[in-house]
Structure formats: C-alpha cells, structure tokens
Design a protein around this motif. Structure first.
Motif, PDB file in Angstrom:
ATOM      1  N   ALA A   7       0.862  -1.181   0.000  1.00  0.00           N
ATOM      2  CA  ALA A   7       0.000   0.000   0.000  1.00  0.00           C
ATOM      3  C   ALA A   7       0.900   1.232   0.000  1.00  0.00           C
ATOM      4  N   GLY A   8       0.622   2.176  -0.895  1.00  0.00           N
ATOM      5  CA  GLY A   8       1.530   3.305  -1.056  1.00  0.00           C
ATOM      6  C   GLY A   8       1.003   4.637  -0.584  1.00  0.00           C
ATOM      7  N   GLU A   9      -0.158   4.661   0.082  1.00  0.00           N
ATOM      8  CA  GLU A   9      -0.707   5.929   0.569  1.00  0.00           C
ATOM      9  C   GLU A   9      -1.634   5.666   1.744  1.00  0.00           C
ATOM     10  N   ALA A  10      -2.152   6.742   2.352  1.00  0.00           N
ATOM     11  CA  ALA A  10      -2.923   6.621   3.590  1.00  0.00           C
ATOM     12  C   ALA A  10      -4.167   5.763   3.414  1.00  0.00           C
ATOM     13  N   SER A  11      -4.895   5.939   2.321  1.00  0.00           N
ATOM     14  CA  SER A  11      -6.110   5.152   2.122  1.00  0.00           C
ATOM     15  C   SER A  11      -5.777   3.667   1.997  1.00  0.00           C
ATOM     16  N   GLY A  12      -4.660   3.350   1.336  1.00  0.00           N
ATOM     17  CA  GLY A  12      -4.232   1.959   1.223  1.00  0.00           C
ATOM     18  C   GLY A  12      -3.867   1.360   2.562  1.00  0.00           C
ATOM     19  N   ASP A  13      -3.262   2.182   3.431  1.00  0.00           N
ATOM     20  CA  ASP A  13      -2.931   1.736   4.780  1.00  0.00           C
ATOM     21  C   ASP A  13      -4.203   1.364   5.542  1.00  0.00           C
ATOM     22  N   LEU A  14      -5.240   2.184   5.419  1.00  0.00           N
ATOM     23  CA  LEU A  14      -6.516   1.902   6.090  1.00  0.00           C
ATOM     24  C   LEU A  14      -7.133   0.607   5.563  1.00  0.00           C
ATOM     25  N   HIS A  15      -7.252   0.503   4.233  1.00  0.00           N
ATOM     26  CA  HIS A  15      -7.875  -0.692   3.657  1.00  0.00           C
ATOM     27  C   HIS A  15      -7.023  -1.935   3.925  1.00  0.00           C
ATOM     28  N   GLY A  16      -5.704  -1.769   3.861  1.00  0.00           N
ATOM     29  CA  GLY A  16      -4.807  -2.890   4.135  1.00  0.00           C
ATOM     30  C   GLY A  16      -4.925  -3.387   5.558  1.00  0.00           C
ATOM     31  N   SER A  17      -5.048  -2.472   6.507  1.00  0.00           N
ATOM     32  CA  SER A  17      -5.158  -2.868   7.914  1.00  0.00           C
ATOM     33  C   SER A  17      -6.444  -3.647   8.163  1.00  0.00           C
ATOM     34  N   ASN A  18      -7.546  -3.189   7.564  1.00  0.00           N
ATOM     35  CA  ASN A  18      -8.819  -3.898   7.742  1.00  0.00           C
ATOM     36  C   ASN A  18      -8.782  -5.273   7.086  1.00  0.00           C
ATOM     37  N   LEU A  19      -8.121  -5.363   5.917  1.00  0.00           N
ATOM     38  CA  LEU A  19      -7.991  -6.663   5.256  1.00  0.00           C
ATOM     39  C   LEU A  19      -7.144  -7.607   6.094  1.00  0.00           C
ATOM     40  N   MET A  20      -6.066  -7.107   6.685  1.00  0.00           N
ATOM     41  CA  MET A  20      -5.207  -7.941   7.521  1.00  0.00           C
ATOM     42  C   MET A  20      -5.969  -8.484   8.738  1.00  0.00           C
ATOM     43  N   LYS A  21      -6.769  -7.630   9.368  1.00  0.00           N
ATOM     44  CA  LYS A  21      -7.582  -8.087  10.512  1.00  0.00           C
ATOM     45  C   LYS A  21      -8.509  -9.221  10.092  1.00  0.00           C
ATOM     46  N   ALA A  22      -9.123  -9.042   8.916  1.00  0.00           N
ATOM     47  CA  ALA A  22     -10.052 -10.056   8.430  1.00  0.00           C
ATOM     48  C   ALA A  22      -9.323 -11.342   8.043  1.00  0.00           C
ATOM     49  N   LEU A  23      -8.137 -11.229   7.477  1.00  0.00           N
ATOM     50  CA  LEU A  23      -7.355 -12.414   7.123  1.00  0.00           C
ATOM     51  C   LEU A  23      -6.963 -13.207   8.366  1.00  0.00           C
ATOM     52  N   LYS A  24      -6.669 -12.496   9.455  1.00  0.00           N
ATOM     53  CA  LYS A  24      -6.313 -13.184  10.699  1.00  0.00           C
ATOM     54  C   LYS A  24      -7.488 -13.988  11.251  1.00  0.00           C
ATOM     55  N   GLU A  25      -8.717 -13.536  10.933  1.00  0.00           N
ATOM     56  CA  GLU A  25      -9.904 -14.259  11.394  1.00  0.00           C
ATOM     57  C   GLU A  25     -10.058 -15.586  10.647  1.00  0.00           C
ATOM     58  N   VAL A  26      -9.806 -15.554   9.324  1.00  0.00           N
ATOM     59  CA  VAL A  26      -9.991 -16.793   8.540  1.00  0.00           C
ATOM     60  C   VAL A  26      -8.736 -17.650   8.529  1.00  0.00           C
ATOM     61  N   ASP A  27      -7.589 -17.036   8.831  1.00  0.00           N
ATOM     62  CA  ASP A  27      -6.315 -17.757   8.816  1.00  0.00           C
ATOM     63  C   ASP A  27      -5.518 -17.383  10.069  1.00  0.00           C
ATOM     64  N   PRO A  28      -5.734 -18.084  11.169  1.00  0.00           N
ATOM     65  CA  PRO A  28      -5.046 -17.753  12.430  1.00  0.00           C
ATOM     66  C   PRO A  28      -3.524 -17.805  12.324  1.00  0.00           C
ATOM     67  N   ASP A  29      -2.996 -18.519  11.328  1.00  0.00           N
ATOM     68  CA  ASP A  29      -1.548 -18.618  11.149  1.00  0.00           C
ATOM     69  C   ASP A  29      -1.012 -17.562  10.183  1.00  0.00           C
ATOM     70  N   ALA A  30      -1.829 -16.586   9.823  1.00  0.00           N
ATOM     71  CA  ALA A  30      -1.411 -15.567   8.862  1.00  0.00           C
ATOM     72  C   ALA A  30      -0.177 -14.821   9.345  1.00  0.00           C
ATOM     73  N   ASP A  31       0.796 -14.675   8.437  1.00  0.00           N
ATOM     74  CA  ASP A  31       2.020 -13.923   8.718  1.00  0.00           C
ATOM     75  C   ASP A  31       2.123 -12.825   7.661  1.00  0.00           C
ATOM     76  N   PHE A  32       2.422 -11.592   8.095  1.00  0.00           N
ATOM     77  CA  PHE A  32       2.380 -10.455   7.183  1.00  0.00           C
ATOM     78  C   PHE A  32       3.719  -9.725   7.085  1.00  0.00           C
ATOM     79  N   ARG A  33       4.086  -9.351   5.881  1.00  0.00           N
ATOM     80  CA  ARG A  33       5.087  -8.316   5.612  1.00  0.00           C
ATOM     81  C   ARG A  33       4.444  -7.348   4.631  1.00  0.00           C
TER      82      ARG A  33
END
Length: 379
Positions: A7-33
C-alpha cells in the motif's frame, strides 16, 4: 500462510489494515510483511517501508523523487524474493504496484491479487493489458468495476465497499445536533459542511470559493472537515477572520449533523451520500475550458463523483472545469438548502446507490475469497 501487501498511501494503509484483521480471522496462522503505514503496523507483522516514503503524487513530485522510487522498488523486489510469500496483495497505487506485479510474475511465480482497483476505467484503459498479464484476480470495491473487467474477460469479484462498513460501524451514531454543537463549541445554527479534499493543493483550490459561497447564508454556520495530516495552520490561511469553524477526526459526526455539504470529488462524495446529506461536488481545475475538453474527449466515464458513477446517472451536480464558479456553486447550494423536492430527488438517488453498494463486510468478504482461492491453489 504468508501474505505480502503493498500500500503506497494513507487510504491503502486503512484498507490494508482492515484486510489484515479479516485475514487473521480466517487464517489464524497468517504472517504479514508489507509496505504500508501505522494502521497496518498496529495489526501486526513486519513493516518494510512506510508509505510516507512513497506517496509521491503528480508528474513533478514523481520526477523529483525518481531515485527514491527506484530504491523502493528495489527494496520490494529483494524483500519479496527473500520472504517467498504465498501471495502478494496489491492495494491500488498502480504506478508502483503494476511494476511489482510484472516482476513477481516473471521471476517468482507467486500469485498476485489486486484489492482496490486502479481507476483504469476512467483513463489509462490500456493498463488492462498489464493487469491481465501480471495479476491473477481483481477484488473490487465499486460495483460498476465488475462490468468493466468482465468486458475485458478478466477474473473479478465485487466484495463490497469499505465506506459502507465505516458508516455502519461508526461511533456517535446516536449523537444529537445539540451534543455535537456543545462538544465543538459551535453556534446554535444549522450546519453547512465543507469537505475540501485531503491534499493541500485541493484545499488551496477549492476552500476559498466554498467559504465565500457558504458565507452568503448567515442563518447557517460553516464547519470544515479537517483532513488527516493537514495542520490547522494551513487552513487558517484561508479561514482568516471569517466566522468559520473546523473540526478534525470528526468527518462522520459532522456529516451526520449537516443540512448540506460542498464536497470535492473522491470517497467523500460517497460518504456524504451514505448520510443522505444533499451535496454539490466542487472541483476547481486550472485552464477550465481545456480541462473540460480533455475530460469530454479523453476520459472514458461521464462523471467524476462516485455517487454518479455508481448510479450511472446524475444524482448530484458536478461543478468542475468550466462549471466551477462562485455563481454556479451558490445557485446549487441554494437548491440544496431551500428546494425540498430537489433534495428528495437527490436522496432517492442516494438510496439507489446504497442498494447497489450492498451490505457491510467488504474486508471480510475479500479475506474469505483470497483465503479460499489460496487453499485451492495449495490443494
């Protein structure tokens, strides 16, 4: 699984953070960079590069920072190669992200998904060739984008719109006008909201005229929605000694209490529609007649506001290019404040848009679709 997000800007940071939270719900082993910002970092994983070092917009800023951009690309290429994720998820930011997609597909053979489509349906439609070649699937947040990608025979899925989520789960939903006025030390008058953009250039271009027009209605008070990252001192250049108020981090609270709004194009037009607040879209451009000509002849869409694009018709008046003037904005604001039938027609159009957007849950739907797709690949 291992997820790499860019994500290269503030809006991407917001959408990316919400997607990461949701990914952790469906994939408890999710690892992010990721390349992102503070919001993504708060979810967890490893921040490789902050978007503050990447958010160069416009031809001149890009040219002046070209060495930094190339360094960032080199960093991303090397880091993804070392990390070897199960998927790379690109969030808007096409100038950078499409180059990364090409590198990944040509060298690493890792699945590449796009969340939040670049606006290639408005212009630069030729980029569909790159997307078809280097991206595996598109997850859209605007319903009309599905038709665009299907026309080009590219796999696409509409997952809902994050603004619907933000609206549905916002704080202060029961706040009354009196409570909002007391909290912000405002006057006891109806509110005209001014949403003049998120960048300094937009504020500089639009806010002075917005203020001048709104001051024509002394029975109302003017309240500006301060943009994140813009200091109040910058707004003071244009507010001066006028009886104008400004609030920060309260855009939804402000819209909830507004009688009408003057709004620049962008997500703010859609957010205003979700609150069913009558609005005029105001966007000043240099060389007005030339910009109007270019828009009519080079752009692939009829409208600049998300409200009208989703409705496929004019729901709100768009005053940009040669139509942006103090007189035209004043005429439109007068209708918004005083013509009941005009407001009702606009709100009926809003209801059509809200229906097309669908129910909340964009991040959850995107995360489930991404995880399901990856499980099928690894089966």
């Amino acid at each position: 699984m291992k997820y790499y997000l860019i994500a290269g800007e503030a809006s991407g940071d917001l959408h990316g953070s919400n997607l990461m939270k949701a990914l952790k719900e469906v994939d408890p082993d999710a690892d992010f960079r990721y390349f992102g910002g503070d919001l993504m970092q708060a979810v967890g994983g490893s921040l490789v590069k902050h978007y503050r070092e990447m958010a160069f917009m416009g031809f001149i800023p890009v040219l002046l920072n070209i060495k930094s951009i190339f360094r960032n690309m080199k960093t991303a290429r090397e880091d993804i190669t070392l990390y070897q994720p199960d998927v790379v998820i690109l969030i808007d930011y096409p100038g950078f992200n499409l180059k990364m997609a090409r590198f990944i597909k040509e060298n690493l053979k890792i699945p590449v998904y796009y969340y939040i489509s670049p606006k290639i349906w408005a212009w630069k439609e030729y980029r569909i060739k790159e997307i078809k070649k280097y991206v595996d699937k598109m997850f859209c947040i605007l319903p009309f984008e599905v038709e665009f990608y299907k026309k080009h025979h590219f796999p696409v899925e509409y997952v809902g719109n994050p603004s619907v989520d933000a609206f549905a789960f916002r704080d202060y939903q029961e706040e009354t006008p009196d409570e909002f006025i007391r909290y912000n030390n405002l006057e006891n008058k109806p509110v005209i909201a001014l949403l003049a953009g998120s960048r300094k250039q937009e504020i500089k271009d639009n806010l002075p005229t917005m203020i001048e027009v709104a001051l024509s209605y002394p029975d109302h008070q003017i309240v500006i929605a301060g943009a994140p990252g813009i200091d109040i001192s910058y707004y003071q250049l244009y507010i001066q000694d006028y009886p104008v108020h400004i609030v920060f981090n309260q855009t939804y609270r402000l819209l909830q209490q507004a009688e009408a709004a003057l709004v620049t194009s962008g997500t703010a037009t859609l957010e205003t529609a979700l609150f069913r607040i009558p609005q005029a879209v105001c966007y000043k451009t240099p060389v007005k007649k030339l910009v109007t000509f270019v828009w009519n002849h080079l752009f692939k869409v009829k409208y600049i506001s998300l409200v009208n694009l989703i409705a496929s018709r004019e729901v709100v008046r768009e005053l940009f290019g040669k139509y942006f003037s103090k007189e035209q904005i004043h005429s439109e604001l007068d209708l918004l404040l005083h013509n009941i039938e005009y407001k009702k027609r606009m709100q009926k159009g809003y209801d059509e848009v809200i229906t097309r957007l669908g129910k909340p849950g964009a991040s959850e739907k995107a995360a489930s679709a991404i995880y399901k797709s990856l499980k099928e690949i690894h089966r």
